[in-house]
Design a protein around this motif. Structure first.
Motif, PDB file in Angstrom:
ATOM      1  N   UNK A  47       0.657  -1.189   0.001  1.00  0.00           N
ATOM      2  CA  UNK A  47       0.007   0.273  -0.058  1.00  0.00           C
ATOM      3  C   UNK A  47       0.936   1.271  -0.154  1.00  0.00           C
ATOM      4  N   UNK A  48       1.968   1.245   0.428  1.00  0.00           N
ATOM      5  CA  UNK A  48       2.791   2.359   0.697  1.00  0.00           C
ATOM      6  C   UNK A  48       3.238   2.854  -0.523  1.00  0.00           C
ATOM      7  N   UNK A  49       3.233   2.146  -1.669  1.00  0.00           N
ATOM      8  CA  UNK A  49       3.491   2.658  -3.072  1.00  0.00           C
ATOM      9  C   UNK A  49       2.367   3.298  -3.870  1.00  0.00           C
ATOM     10  N   UNK A  50       1.293   3.252  -3.161  1.00  0.00           N
ATOM     11  CA  UNK A  50      -0.114   3.773  -3.784  1.00  0.00           C
ATOM     12  C   UNK A  50      -0.376   5.127  -3.153  1.00  0.00           C
ATOM     13  N   UNK A  51      -1.034   6.177  -3.961  1.00  0.00           N
ATOM     14  CA  UNK A  51      -1.282   7.391  -3.221  1.00  0.00           C
ATOM     15  C   UNK A  51      -2.244   7.517  -2.086  1.00  0.00           C
ATOM     16  N   UNK A  52      -2.663   8.145  -1.359  1.00  0.00           N
ATOM     17  CA  UNK A  52      -3.701   8.372  -0.329  1.00  0.00           C
ATOM     18  C   UNK A  52      -4.993   7.905  -1.042  1.00  0.00           C
ATOM     19  N   UNK A  53      -5.443   8.580  -1.899  1.00  0.00           N
ATOM     20  CA  UNK A  53      -6.577   8.378  -2.657  1.00  0.00           C
ATOM     21  C   UNK A  53      -6.506   7.147  -3.118  1.00  0.00           C
ATOM     22  N   UNK A  54      -5.627   6.618  -3.821  1.00  0.00           N
ATOM     23  CA  UNK A  54      -5.517   5.337  -4.309  1.00  0.00           C
ATOM     24  C   UNK A  54      -5.971   4.118  -2.997  1.00  0.00           C
ATOM     25  N   UNK A  55      -5.270   4.422  -2.200  1.00  0.00           N
ATOM     26  CA  UNK A  55      -5.444   3.510  -0.945  1.00  0.00           C
ATOM     27  C   UNK A  55      -6.736   3.381  -0.457  1.00  0.00           C
ATOM     28  N   UNK A  56      -7.506   4.515  -0.542  1.00  0.00           N
ATOM     29  CA  UNK A  56      -8.871   4.654  -0.077  1.00  0.00           C
ATOM     30  C   UNK A  56      -9.721   3.857  -1.281  1.00  0.00           C
ATOM     31  N   UNK A  57      -9.494   3.939  -2.351  1.00  0.00           N
ATOM     32  CA  UNK A  57     -10.075   3.219  -3.524  1.00  0.00           C
ATOM     33  C   UNK A  57     -10.010   1.949  -3.140  1.00  0.00           C
ATOM     34  N   UNK A  58      -8.565   1.534  -3.085  1.00  0.00           N
ATOM     35  CA  UNK A  58      -8.200  -0.151  -2.908  1.00  0.00           C
ATOM     36  C   UNK A  58      -8.978  -0.502  -1.884  1.00  0.00           C
ATOM     37  N   UNK A  59      -9.276   0.263  -0.613  1.00  0.00           N
ATOM     38  CA  UNK A  59      -9.889  -0.396   0.450  1.00  0.00           C
ATOM     39  C   UNK A  59     -11.317  -0.646   0.331  1.00  0.00           C
TER      40      UNK A  59
END
Length: 79
Positions: A47-59
């Motif tokens: 997850x640390x490779x993804x942006x904050x917005x991407x992390x939210x979407x991934x979750x």
């Protein structure tokens, strides 16, 4: 998925490309709960490779919600 994540970490593929594939609704369709959990674990470990917005979407993506969420949404559509 494992190869894509490794390529992403090595800089051989774009984070956005991996993100687009993982969050696509058909990516997790037909995957058993056991393998879905394993796949999501691999994504969360990176997850640390993804942006904050991407992390939210991934979750919130289908892979994160698992097969039971699909069944719930199908039941809601029937009523």
């Amino acid at each position: 998925l494992e190869k894509a994540l490794k390529a992403m970490m090595a800089g051989k593929t774009k984070v956005q490309d991996v993100f687009n594939i993982v969050t696509h609704p058909k990516f997790a369709s037909g995957v058993s709960e056991k393998y879905g959990k394993r796949m999501f674990q691999m994504v969360t470990e990176n997850m640390d490779h993804f942006s904050d917005k991407q992390r939210l979407t991934l979750s919130r993506c289908k892979l994160a919600s698992g097969p039971e969420a699909k069944e719930d949404s199908e039941d809601e559509a029937k009523t």
